[in-house]
Design a protein around this motif. Sequence first.
Motif, short mmCIF file in Angstrom:
data_model
loop_
_atom_site.label_atom_id
_atom_site.label_comp_id
_atom_site.label_asym_id
_atom_site.label_seq_id
_atom_site.Cartn_x
_atom_site.Cartn_y
_atom_site.Cartn_z
N ASN A 73 0.88 -1.18 0.00
CA ASN A 73 0.00 0.00 0.00
C ASN A 73 0.91 1.22 0.00
O ASN A 73 1.70 1.40 0.93
CB ASN A 73 -0.90 0.00 1.23
CG ASN A 73 -1.88 -1.16 1.24
OD1 ASN A 73 -2.69 -1.29 0.34
ND2 ASN A 73 -1.78 -2.01 2.26
N SER A 74 0.79 2.06 -1.01
CA SER A 74 1.73 3.16 -1.15
C SER A 74 1.05 4.42 -1.66
O SER A 74 0.15 4.36 -2.52
CB SER A 74 2.86 2.77 -2.13
OG SER A 74 3.66 3.89 -2.44
N PRO A 75 1.46 5.60 -1.17
CA PRO A 75 0.91 6.85 -1.69
C PRO A 75 1.33 7.12 -3.13
O PRO A 75 0.79 8.01 -3.78
CB PRO A 75 1.49 7.91 -0.74
CG PRO A 75 2.72 7.28 -0.18
CD PRO A 75 2.41 5.82 -0.07
N SER A 81 -3.35 6.16 1.01
CA SER A 81 -2.75 4.89 0.58
C SER A 81 -3.47 3.66 1.14
O SER A 81 -3.49 2.61 0.51
CB SER A 81 -1.28 4.84 0.98
OG SER A 81 -1.15 5.01 2.40
N HIS A 82 -4.06 3.80 2.33
CA HIS A 82 -4.76 2.68 2.97
C HIS A 82 -6.27 2.82 2.88
O HIS A 82 -7.01 2.07 3.52
CB HIS A 82 -4.33 2.55 4.43
CG HIS A 82 -2.94 2.03 4.61
ND1 HIS A 82 -1.83 2.68 4.11
CD2 HIS A 82 -2.47 0.92 5.23
CE1 HIS A 82 -0.75 1.99 4.42
NE2 HIS A 82 -1.11 0.93 5.09
N GLY A 83 -6.72 3.79 2.10
CA GLY A 83 -8.15 4.00 1.94
C GLY A 83 -8.78 4.85 3.03
O GLY A 83 -9.96 5.20 2.92
N TYR A 91 -0.51 9.06 3.95
CA TYR A 91 0.62 8.80 3.06
C TYR A 91 1.46 7.60 3.53
O TYR A 91 2.62 7.45 3.14
CB TYR A 91 1.53 10.03 2.97
CG TYR A 91 0.83 11.26 2.45
CD1 TYR A 91 0.66 11.48 1.08
CD2 TYR A 91 0.31 12.21 3.33
CE1 TYR A 91 0.00 12.61 0.61
CE2 TYR A 91 -0.34 13.35 2.87
CZ TYR A 91 -0.50 13.53 1.51
OH TYR A 91 -1.15 14.65 1.04
N ALA A 92 0.88 6.75 4.34
CA ALA A 92 1.62 5.61 4.89
C ALA A 92 1.97 4.59 3.81
O ALA A 92 1.30 4.50 2.77
CB ALA A 92 0.79 4.93 5.99
N VAL A 93 3.02 3.82 4.07
CA VAL A 93 3.41 2.77 3.13
C VAL A 93 3.60 1.46 3.89
O VAL A 93 4.09 1.45 5.03
CB VAL A 93 4.72 3.15 2.38
CG1 VAL A 93 5.90 3.28 3.34
CG2 VAL A 93 5.03 2.14 1.28
#
Length: 270
Positions: A73-75, A81-83, A91-93
């Motif tokens: 899951n990436s911005p 990024s996680h919905g 903006y988490a990855v």
Amino acid sequence: MFPVILARARMPVIVIGLLLAVGEFVHRLEWLSVAGIVLFLAGFASTFLPTGAVRRRPIPVASPVRGRWLAVNSPADKVPSHGVHAYGQTYAVDLVHWPDENTEWKPVVSRPLMSRPETFPGFGSPVHAPAAGTVVRARDFWRDHLSRNSWPALVYVVIEGFVRELTGPSGVLGNHVILDLGDGVYAAFAHLRRGSVQVRKGERVEAGRLIGQCGNSGNSSEPHLHFQLMDNPHPSIAAGLPFTFEETLPGGTTHHRVPSKDEPLLSPSR
């Protein structure tokens, strides 16, 4: 303004809503119960609300991991990024260690139903500080549970995730470390391996310092590192901040980018 306040205070709103919802049974006040239900639903809906506009350029930091990692899951692929925007995740990855370029990683498998975390290549991989900072939070007591990456297990993880939400950010993040990088920027590392956290609250760490290991604690389907930058040390009221990782190419050239589903993160081994 009200949606922002609601989104940043979602867990208190949910808990207060639940308490008020039982008012009809405790105090025989039907209106109190209705108010509680409304608050609970509003708190849950706030998961999908942005927690404030972030008006700054992406913040460059070093990669917290070494080797080849997939950005699940990436911005770089979508924002949020996680919905959801909750817990500063805009903006988490999510990074999954997958060193074998010739084998395809699959987010969902048919079997086994659940696997021990030790069977995944990323479990126990070192996690480093991407910049100098001060530790403002370190949690290291959550267990590393079995994987939840099969179809039946995914149903279970949805239910489990809701229960974890009621415990607040710690239950979702599992073992985690939050660093104050200065200038109103905080870095969070989640789902760390139990017993691996090497830093303590108040400690000053330099860039590259080992802070823990990749684990499978908290709301996690398989061992991976959840990384994010945010504007507050408390995830429950934080807004996410954009960032880029410094990456060294085979020829020695360095550049900054955010890994995507199609482009793994490649960091030097040392």
